[in-house]
Each structure stands twice: as C-alpha cells, then as structure tokens.
Design a protein around this motif. Sequence first.
Motif, PDB file in Angstrom:
ATOM      1  N   UNK A  75     -22.531 -53.724  -1.184  1.00 19.99           N
ATOM      2  CA  UNK A  75     -22.202 -54.435  -0.011  1.00 19.99           C
ATOM      3  C   UNK A  75     -20.415 -54.108   0.120  1.00 19.99           C
ATOM      4  N   UNK A  76     -20.135 -52.794  -0.174  1.00 15.30           N
ATOM      5  CA  UNK A  76     -18.559 -52.424  -0.157  1.00 15.30           C
ATOM      6  C   UNK A  76     -17.705 -53.135  -1.279  1.00 15.30           C
ATOM      7  N   UNK A  77     -18.395 -53.624  -2.361  1.00 13.83           N
ATOM      8  CA  UNK A  77     -17.661 -54.226  -3.494  1.00 13.83           C
ATOM      9  C   UNK A  77     -17.783 -53.301  -4.923  1.00 13.83           C
ATOM     10  N   UNK A  78     -16.584 -52.910  -5.291  1.00 13.88           N
ATOM     11  CA  UNK A  78     -16.621 -51.832  -6.503  1.00 13.88           C
ATOM     12  C   UNK A  78     -16.513 -52.810  -7.688  1.00 13.88           C
ATOM     13  N   UNK A  79     -17.604 -52.656  -8.498  1.00 18.94           N
ATOM     14  CA  UNK A  79     -17.886 -53.766  -9.734  1.00 18.94           C
ATOM     15  C   UNK A  79     -16.990 -53.418 -10.815  1.00 18.94           C
ATOM     16  N   UNK A 129     -16.941 -55.289 -23.740  1.00 24.58           N
ATOM     17  CA  UNK A 129     -16.959 -55.042 -22.439  1.00 24.58           C
ATOM     18  C   UNK A 129     -18.124 -55.510 -21.719  1.00 24.58           C
ATOM     19  N   UNK A 130     -18.502 -56.733 -22.231  1.00 22.11           N
ATOM     20  CA  UNK A 130     -19.544 -57.596 -21.757  1.00 22.11           C
ATOM     21  C   UNK A 130     -18.923 -58.464 -20.386  1.00 22.11           C
ATOM     22  N   UNK A 131     -17.831 -58.875 -20.555  1.00 22.22           N
ATOM     23  CA  UNK A 131     -16.932 -59.495 -19.313  1.00 22.22           C
ATOM     24  C   UNK A 131     -15.830 -58.692 -19.156  1.00 22.22           C
ATOM     25  N   UNK A 132     -15.337 -58.974 -17.532  1.00 21.15           N
ATOM     26  CA  UNK A 132     -14.364 -58.237 -17.340  1.00 21.15           C
ATOM     27  C   UNK A 132     -13.083 -58.064 -17.762  1.00 21.15           C
ATOM     28  N   UNK A 133     -12.524 -59.203 -18.269  1.00 21.67           N
ATOM     29  CA  UNK A 133     -11.486 -59.538 -18.713  1.00 21.67           C
ATOM     30  C   UNK A 133     -10.370 -59.151 -17.605  1.00 21.67           C
ATOM     31  N   UNK A 134      -9.375 -58.576 -18.104  1.00 17.17           N
ATOM     32  CA  UNK A 134      -8.173 -58.145 -17.033  1.00 17.17           C
ATOM     33  C   UNK A 134      -8.485 -56.850 -16.733  1.00 17.17           C
ATOM     34  N   UNK A 137     -26.107 -53.619 -12.137  1.00 18.30           N
ATOM     35  CA  UNK A 137     -25.195 -52.509 -11.555  1.00 18.30           C
ATOM     36  C   UNK A 137     -26.238 -51.289 -11.560  1.00 18.30           C
ATOM     37  N   UNK A 138     -25.930 -50.265 -10.681  1.00 16.91           N
ATOM     38  CA  UNK A 138     -26.422 -49.040 -10.445  1.00 16.91           C
ATOM     39  C   UNK A 138     -25.581 -48.139 -11.060  1.00 16.91           C
ATOM     40  N   UNK A 163     -13.073 -54.487  -9.141  1.00 21.52           N
ATOM     41  CA  UNK A 163     -12.879 -55.669  -8.516  1.00 21.52           C
ATOM     42  C   UNK A 163     -14.156 -56.572  -8.856  1.00 21.52           C
ATOM     43  N   UNK A 164     -14.547 -56.747 -10.255  1.00 22.30           N
ATOM     44  CA  UNK A 164     -15.709 -57.311 -10.508  1.00 22.30           C
ATOM     45  C   UNK A 164     -15.960 -58.803  -9.948  1.00 22.30           C
TER      46      UNK A 164
END
Length: 405
Positions: free
Chosen positions: A70-74, A92-97, A1-2, A77-78
């Motif tokens: 590409x228009x996707x918010x990480x 915080x490594x995995x999105x979870x809910x 991610x940037x 909406x990961x």
Amino acid sequence: MLAVHPSGAIGAAAGRAEVEELFRGGAGSWQGFRVVRGPGAVAVAMADRGAVALVTADALVPGVDVVPVDGHDPLRAPEAYPVTAEVGVGAGARPGRVVTSLWTGDVMLGRRVGAAMAGTGNWELPFAQTADRLSAAALTVGNLECTLSKEGRATHGGDSFGADPRALAGVRRAGYDILTLGNNHLGDYGDAALVRTVAVARGEGFATTGAGESIAAARDPARVEAGGLRFVVLAFDAVGESPEAGPASPGVVWLRMPPITGPLAAADLAAVEQSVRAARASADVLVVVPHWGREYSHRPVADQYTVAHRLVEAGADAVIGMHQHWVQPIEVYRGRPVVHGLGNFVFDMTFSEQVQQAVVVELVHWGRTLKSIRALPVRIGTGGVPRFLDPAGAEGRGILATVWG
C-alpha cells in the motif's frame, strides 16, 4: 513482509489484502514469484531471483529487498507498514530507531563543473537536483575527487582537478557529513595544496579521512554521530598518483594492488586491517572506502574481492568503493555489503553513457542492525549535475541490472 532479490524489487508493489491472504493461505506463487516460507526462506530469495520469501522483519538481512505494501516501505517507515505479526524479541526483531545513510561516488568540483559554478555565481549548482534527498539522510558521505587549492604546480595537466573552496557551499547544502580524501587526485597540485585541502574541508565542518600531513593523520578515521549511531569511516587509495603519506610527509593512505600499483602488498593490507581493528571498538557502524579497480569497467579485478573480504573479516560493516567511473557489482560477504564501484557522482565526463551513470547506496539501520543496502540509480547530466532516476524506468533498471548482476 515480502523479501526478494534486489533485482526483483524494482517496480514491485503489493496490497495489504493480498499479503494478508498469502500469510493466511498456502499459495505457492505471487506475481510470478515462487513463494517460500519458514527457516531459510530469505537465503533462498537471495540466491533465487524467481523466489519471494514470506517472512517477518526479524529475518531480513542485507542482500534482499522488500516489497512496499500500500505504498509503505517496511524498512524506512516500519511504523506505517500495514501488515504486522507477533515475533520473538531478538536482534533485528523490532525496528528500534531507523537510521539511513547515503554514500555517493566521486565529487569533482573543478574543471568544467567549477567553471559552470563560477560562470553562474551559483556555488550550489552541482547539487541542484539531489540536495534535498541527500540532506534528508541521517548521514551523507562522498569522495572529494579534487583539491581545494591550486597553490602548487599541476601534476596531471588538464586532468588536474582543483576547485574553488566556495564550491563547498553546495556540498554543505547537500548535507554531506564526511568527505573521504584517499584518492588519486588529492595530490594534483602538490603537497601544500593537499594539506590545505584537508584544512579547508575540516574548517568548513566536514569530517575527513584518507589524507593528511602525515601517515598517522591520513589514517585517522572520520567519526560522526548520526541518528544515535557512531559512524566511523576509513579510506585508502589503491591507484597511486597522489603521494603516499609518510611519518613526517603529507599524502594519502596507499594500498598497493592490481591493476595499477603492482601486486597486492601484504604490508599495506595489514596496515589497513590494523586500522579497522583499532577503530572497531569505538564504532557502531564501521565503513571502509577504497579508491581502487580498473577504469571504465563493470568487472572488479580479483584482488578487490580479496581485499574487501579481508577488511570485513577484520571488522568492517561495509566496504564501499569507487574510482572506476563505471558502476560495478554489489556483493554480500558474511552478511556485510561490498560495493565494488559507485561510479561518478558530480563529474564532467560525457564521452560515454557509462560515465554518466551511477548509483548512490543507501544503508538502512534499525538501531545498530543493518537491515538493508539499496542502490539508487543516478544520471549525470549537463554540467556534471546528477539527478536520481526512477528505478523502474528503462535507464534505472539497466543500471541496477549491472549493480545486482
């Protein structure tokens, strides 16, 4: 991610191919930003507006924002984000809910705002342009800057804010879950109207905090479960004017502090800190909402920093303040956001540009981990009706430059 300073994320966008190339290669710049990598890269991006951190999601913390790809918010909406990498399992490594909450400034449903609703018969009018977005969040919180009863004497003359209870139809339509009441206008029609306002709001299904028939009731937190998280909210009034709640008398929670109610009162602050500590064990997310500061100023008074930092040290996950009618800066203290001033939200002030500009703050949680705080710029239009602005537009950029300045 940037990851970049929030001011650098305004209008920024990237394509999948260029992000993958950055990860594969060793490019030292991207769209005018200096690329930083490795441990400490996020801290560099927080401090240096000219830097972009090339990191995986586990490194993200409040104080930076991320560039859509590409228009996707990480963050929001990961699962749709097109660039992935393997990382170790950790906080915080995995999105979870993903759980989003929205926090708005003062909602004033009386005076000319109330007259417009009554004149049209449309009790949802103030939220005509924001209800869909507000109600889409898992949790929505705002400060109710008026009474829902006029049964007593007006104590502020023409600045006494009393609303018809039917106006709560719009608040409900906008998806509000919690209404904070610790402010300087809840006492505008006396004790009976104050108590009645609390009862009406709760009777309509809203959780409230900051005011009640006694100091114990006023200190009682608002508690709402949303997105699987237990949100707990506390509120206080540092402006005065509304009566201070006592052991057997109605009012709001006071915290005396500059610039209005005197020097910072150690006992008042200690009492709010104790409320934070008492609520901490039952909260996944604990937020304190102060009504504080100097009106018509972008600059916090010094004791706003002192109080906010003490509340974070006591256990608050965020401090989100208002009252000033102008936006004030956001800071991150010990990894936790402090919003000094959201500005108005629903309000009929029109005498300057600043009183018609605001932000709504969005907190993005991945499970219990706060990954981001975002400021969404707002313009308050005719009749006190707010609308969200394009952050990349001229007015949106100006508002966010003040907030992140």
